[in-house]
Design a protein around this motif. Structure first.
Motif, PDB file in Angstrom:
ATOM      1  N   ALA A  14       0.226  -1.218  -2.951  1.00  0.00           N
ATOM      2  CA  ALA A  14       0.696  -2.602  -2.808  1.00  0.00           C
ATOM      3  C   ALA A  14      -0.322  -3.445  -2.059  1.00  0.00           C
ATOM      4  O   ALA A  14       0.029  -4.415  -1.398  1.00  0.00           O
TER       5      ALA A  14
ATOM      6  N   ALA B 175      -5.740  -4.741  -4.604  1.00  0.00           N
ATOM      7  CA  ALA B 175      -6.003  -4.319  -5.983  1.00  0.00           C
ATOM      8  C   ALA B 175      -4.702  -4.254  -6.774  1.00  0.00           C
ATOM      9  O   ALA B 175      -4.659  -4.612  -7.965  1.00  0.00           O
TER      10      ALA B 175
ATOM     11  N   ASN C 116       5.234   2.086  -3.881  1.00  0.00           N
ATOM     12  CA  ASN C 116       4.314   2.185  -2.740  1.00  0.00           C
ATOM     13  C   ASN C 116       4.908   3.032  -1.634  1.00  0.00           C
ATOM     14  O   ASN C 116       6.119   3.116  -1.481  1.00  0.00           O
TER      15      ASN C 116
ATOM     16  N   THR D 262       4.845   2.490   1.551  1.00  0.00           N
ATOM     17  CA  THR D 262       5.648   1.635   2.440  1.00  0.00           C
ATOM     18  C   THR D 262       6.510   0.734   1.563  1.00  0.00           C
ATOM     19  O   THR D 262       6.004  -0.212   0.937  1.00  0.00           O
TER      20      THR D 262
ATOM     21  N   ARG E   4       6.370  -3.184   1.509  1.00  0.00           N
ATOM     22  CA  ARG E   4       5.204  -3.839   0.902  1.00  0.00           C
ATOM     23  C   ARG E   4       5.339  -3.890  -0.618  1.00  0.00           C
ATOM     24  O   ARG E   4       4.902  -4.839  -1.263  1.00  0.00           O
TER      25      ARG E   4
ATOM     26  N   MET F 202      -7.887   3.707 -10.298  1.00  0.00           N
ATOM     27  CA  MET F 202      -8.873   2.652 -10.036  1.00  0.00           C
ATOM     28  C   MET F 202     -10.118   3.191  -9.342  1.00  0.00           C
ATOM     29  O   MET F 202     -11.164   2.551  -9.328  1.00  0.00           O
TER      30      MET F 202
HETATM   31  P1  NAP Z   1      -5.717  -1.828   0.258  1.00  0.00           P
HETATM   32  O1  NAP Z   1      -5.496  -3.311   0.209  1.00  0.00           O
HETATM   33  O2  NAP Z   1      -6.159  -1.184   1.515  1.00  0.00           O
HETATM   34  O3  NAP Z   1      -4.330  -1.139  -0.216  1.00  0.00           O
HETATM   35  C1  NAP Z   1      -4.182   0.217  -0.217  1.00  0.00           C
HETATM   36  C2  NAP Z   1      -2.776   0.622  -0.714  1.00  0.00           C
HETATM   37  O4  NAP Z   1      -2.816   2.026  -0.905  1.00  0.00           O
HETATM   38  C3  NAP Z   1      -1.657   0.324   0.253  1.00  0.00           C
HETATM   39  O5  NAP Z   1      -0.526  -0.122  -0.475  1.00  0.00           O
HETATM   40  C4  NAP Z   1      -1.374   1.687   0.898  1.00  0.00           C
HETATM   41  O6  NAP Z   1      -0.016   1.949   1.165  1.00  0.00           O
HETATM   42  C5  NAP Z   1      -1.754   2.640  -0.202  1.00  0.00           C
HETATM   43  N1  NAP Z   1      -2.229   3.922   0.315  1.00  0.00           N
HETATM   44  C6  NAP Z   1      -3.311   4.127   1.101  1.00  0.00           C
HETATM   45  N2  NAP Z   1      -3.470   5.445   1.340  1.00  0.00           N
HETATM   46  C7  NAP Z   1      -2.460   6.073   0.691  1.00  0.00           C
HETATM   47  C8  NAP Z   1      -2.080   7.429   0.554  1.00  0.00           C
HETATM   48  N3  NAP Z   1      -2.776   8.412   1.136  1.00  0.00           N
HETATM   49  N4  NAP Z   1      -0.990   7.725  -0.192  1.00  0.00           N
HETATM   50  C9  NAP Z   1      -0.270   6.740  -0.778  1.00  0.00           C
HETATM   51  N5  NAP Z   1      -0.584   5.435  -0.681  1.00  0.00           N
HETATM   52  C10 NAP Z   1      -1.673   5.098   0.040  1.00  0.00           C
HETATM   53  O7  NAP Z   1      -6.776  -1.401  -0.842  1.00  0.00           O
HETATM   54  P2  NAP Z   1      -7.124  -2.148  -2.216  1.00  0.00           P
HETATM   55  O8  NAP Z   1      -8.161  -3.175  -2.009  1.00  0.00           O
HETATM   56  O9  NAP Z   1      -5.858  -2.574  -2.872  1.00  0.00           O
HETATM   57  O10 NAP Z   1      -7.846  -0.975  -3.044  1.00  0.00           O
HETATM   58  C11 NAP Z   1      -7.111   0.139  -3.500  1.00  0.00           C
HETATM   59  C12 NAP Z   1      -8.014   1.055  -4.312  1.00  0.00           C
HETATM   60  O11 NAP Z   1      -8.445   0.410  -5.501  1.00  0.00           O
HETATM   61  C13 NAP Z   1      -9.284   1.487  -3.588  1.00  0.00           C
HETATM   62  O12 NAP Z   1      -9.535   2.852  -3.862  1.00  0.00           O
HETATM   63  C14 NAP Z   1     -10.362   0.643  -4.218  1.00  0.00           C
HETATM   64  O13 NAP Z   1     -11.623   1.261  -4.180  1.00  0.00           O
HETATM   65  C15 NAP Z   1      -9.835   0.560  -5.644  1.00  0.00           C
HETATM   66  N6  NAP Z   1     -10.390  -0.591  -6.364  1.00  0.00           N
HETATM   67  C16 NAP Z   1     -11.136  -0.330  -7.466  1.00  0.00           C
HETATM   68  C17 NAP Z   1     -11.670  -1.373  -8.173  1.00  0.00           C
HETATM   69  C18 NAP Z   1     -12.499  -1.094  -9.394  1.00  0.00           C
HETATM   70  O14 NAP Z   1     -13.193  -2.001  -9.852  1.00  0.00           O
HETATM   71  N7  NAP Z   1     -12.443   0.095  -9.976  1.00  0.00           N
HETATM   72  C19 NAP Z   1     -11.457  -2.704  -7.776  1.00  0.00           C
HETATM   73  C20 NAP Z   1     -10.669  -2.931  -6.640  1.00  0.00           C
HETATM   74  C21 NAP Z   1     -10.141  -1.853  -5.942  1.00  0.00           C
HETATM   75  P3  NAP Z   1       0.770   1.324   2.422  1.00  0.00           P
HETATM   76  O15 NAP Z   1       1.185  -0.034   1.992  1.00  0.00           O
HETATM   77  O16 NAP Z   1       1.904   2.258   2.607  1.00  0.00           O
HETATM   78  O17 NAP Z   1      -0.215   1.336   3.572  1.00  0.00           O
END
Ligand code: NAP
Length: 286
Positions: free
Chosen positions: A140, A143, A162, A164, A167, A224
């Motif tokens: 959540a 991305a 998610n 949490t 969120r 992703m």
């Molecule tokens: P973010 O804003 O930090 O959000 C992370 C989310 O993941 C939060 O909802 C968090 O849950 C959840 N989370 C984190 N660790 C977890 C775990 N161990 N188990 C379950 N849920 C977990 O990050 P973001 O910017 O959205 O990016 C997320 C991912 O997408 C990253 O790996 C990033 O590299 C990837 N991404 C890839 C691309 C691409 O072009 N391929 C582009 C953008 C992002 P809570 O709410 O509970 O904390």
């Protein structure tokens, strides 16, 4: 401001007569954006250079853009949200998503965009139809918000799940879609599950956001994450009979959309993909 191993040692070394482009984030050392963008610029015959800079805060990034006359920037964690208030204008989609990953500098006027969602959908559309299909978005964060926005625009049906629950609910309420707490996922069906969490990303490659035994119900599973190319989630999904796709295609498409916004020129998407794959291979990323 600190430059990553991807970058020249100081901002001064970034001076030159070509066009300048940047990645701002913290950390940035792991980013493959410089490899991908510089390969594209070379192929396009542009006198342009792209560097990654680790900055302490969003104001520092915006100040650098203005002072060094940087023509375009990618923005990554943790500044995608905080940079919004500092820009002269923000495109409607990015405003709705609440995150900017791209800045265009037009004669000193800074405009913000988000290409994560459009990059995801452009990549997914090569793999499965989007209209009318159900997508579980795991996560959540920024991305996930971009994914929900773009999938809804493409006629898809996102369901946010998610760790949490609050969120997940907040994200779903923002866009008027469904959500579910993580433990409920065992009762959900969807055409595609998309991991939008960092769980399983290099170097923590033994992690996974969802147990393998829960994956078989989803015909398509996308992660992703693109480093490693096949995460534990994708390996377990494949073993459960799902079709799988890494985040590499999304990464390339979001980067290609950035180049189009900065230059107005269609970039060489296949070459960008090969440049990233080559570097991942060198690093033993997969
Ligand atoms: P973010 O804003 O930090 O959000 C992370 C989310 O993941 C939060 O909802 C968090 O849950 C959840 N989370 C984190 N660790 C977890 C775990 N161990 N188990 C379950 N849920 C977990 O990050 P973001 O910017 O959205 O990016 C997320 C991912 O997408 C990253 O790996 C990033 O590299 C990837 N991404 C890839 C691309 C691409 O072009 N391929 C582009 C953008 C992002 P809570 O709410 O509970 O904390």
């Amino acid at each position: 401001m600190t430059s990553s191993p991807n970058a020249d040692a100081t901002p001064e070394a970034f001076q030159g007569n070509g066009e300048r482009f940047c990645l701002f984030g913290n950390p940035v050392a792991q980013s493959l954006s410089p490899v991908m963008h510089n390969a594209a610029f070379a192929k396009m015959g542009l006198n342009a250079l792209y560097r990654a800079f680790r900055v302490e805060d969003a104001p520092e990034a915006v100040r650098m853009m203005r002072e060094l006359g940087i023509r375009g920037a990618s923005v990554t964690l943790p500044f995608k949200e905080t940079v919004i208030a500092l820009l002269d204008e923000v495109e409607q989609g990015a405003r709705q998503i609440g995150a900017v990953n791209t800045i265009v500098n037009r004669d000193g006027r800074l405009s913000g965009y988000n290409t994560d969602g459009s990059g995801l959908v452009r990549d997914l559309a090569e793999w499965l139809p989007i209209r009318g299909k159900t997508f579980i978005i795991l996560g959540a964060g920024g991305a996930a918000r971009a994914a929900v926005f773009a999938l809804l625009q493409g006629g898809g049906i996102p369901v946010v799940v998610n760790r949490t629950p609050g969120r997940a609910q907040a994200l779903a309420d923002r866009f008027g879609c469904r959500w579910s707490p993580l433990p409920e996922i065992a009762r959900l069906h969807a055409d595609c599950l998309i991991n939008a969490t960092p769980s399983g990303m290099f170097p923590e490659t033994d992690r996974t956001p969802l147990e393998g035994k829960l994956l078989g119900r989803f015909p398509h599973v996308m992660d992703m994450i693109y480093n490693p190319a096949k995460t534990r989630l994708l390996r377990e999904a494949e073993a459960a009979g799902c079709a799988v796709r890494s985040g590499l295609g999304m990464f390339v498409q979001q980067g290609a959309e950035q180049i189009r916004l900065w230059t107005g020129i269609e970039p060489p998407r296949d070459l960008m993909r090969r440049a990233v794959l080559e570097r991942l291979g060198e690093n033993g990323g997969d």
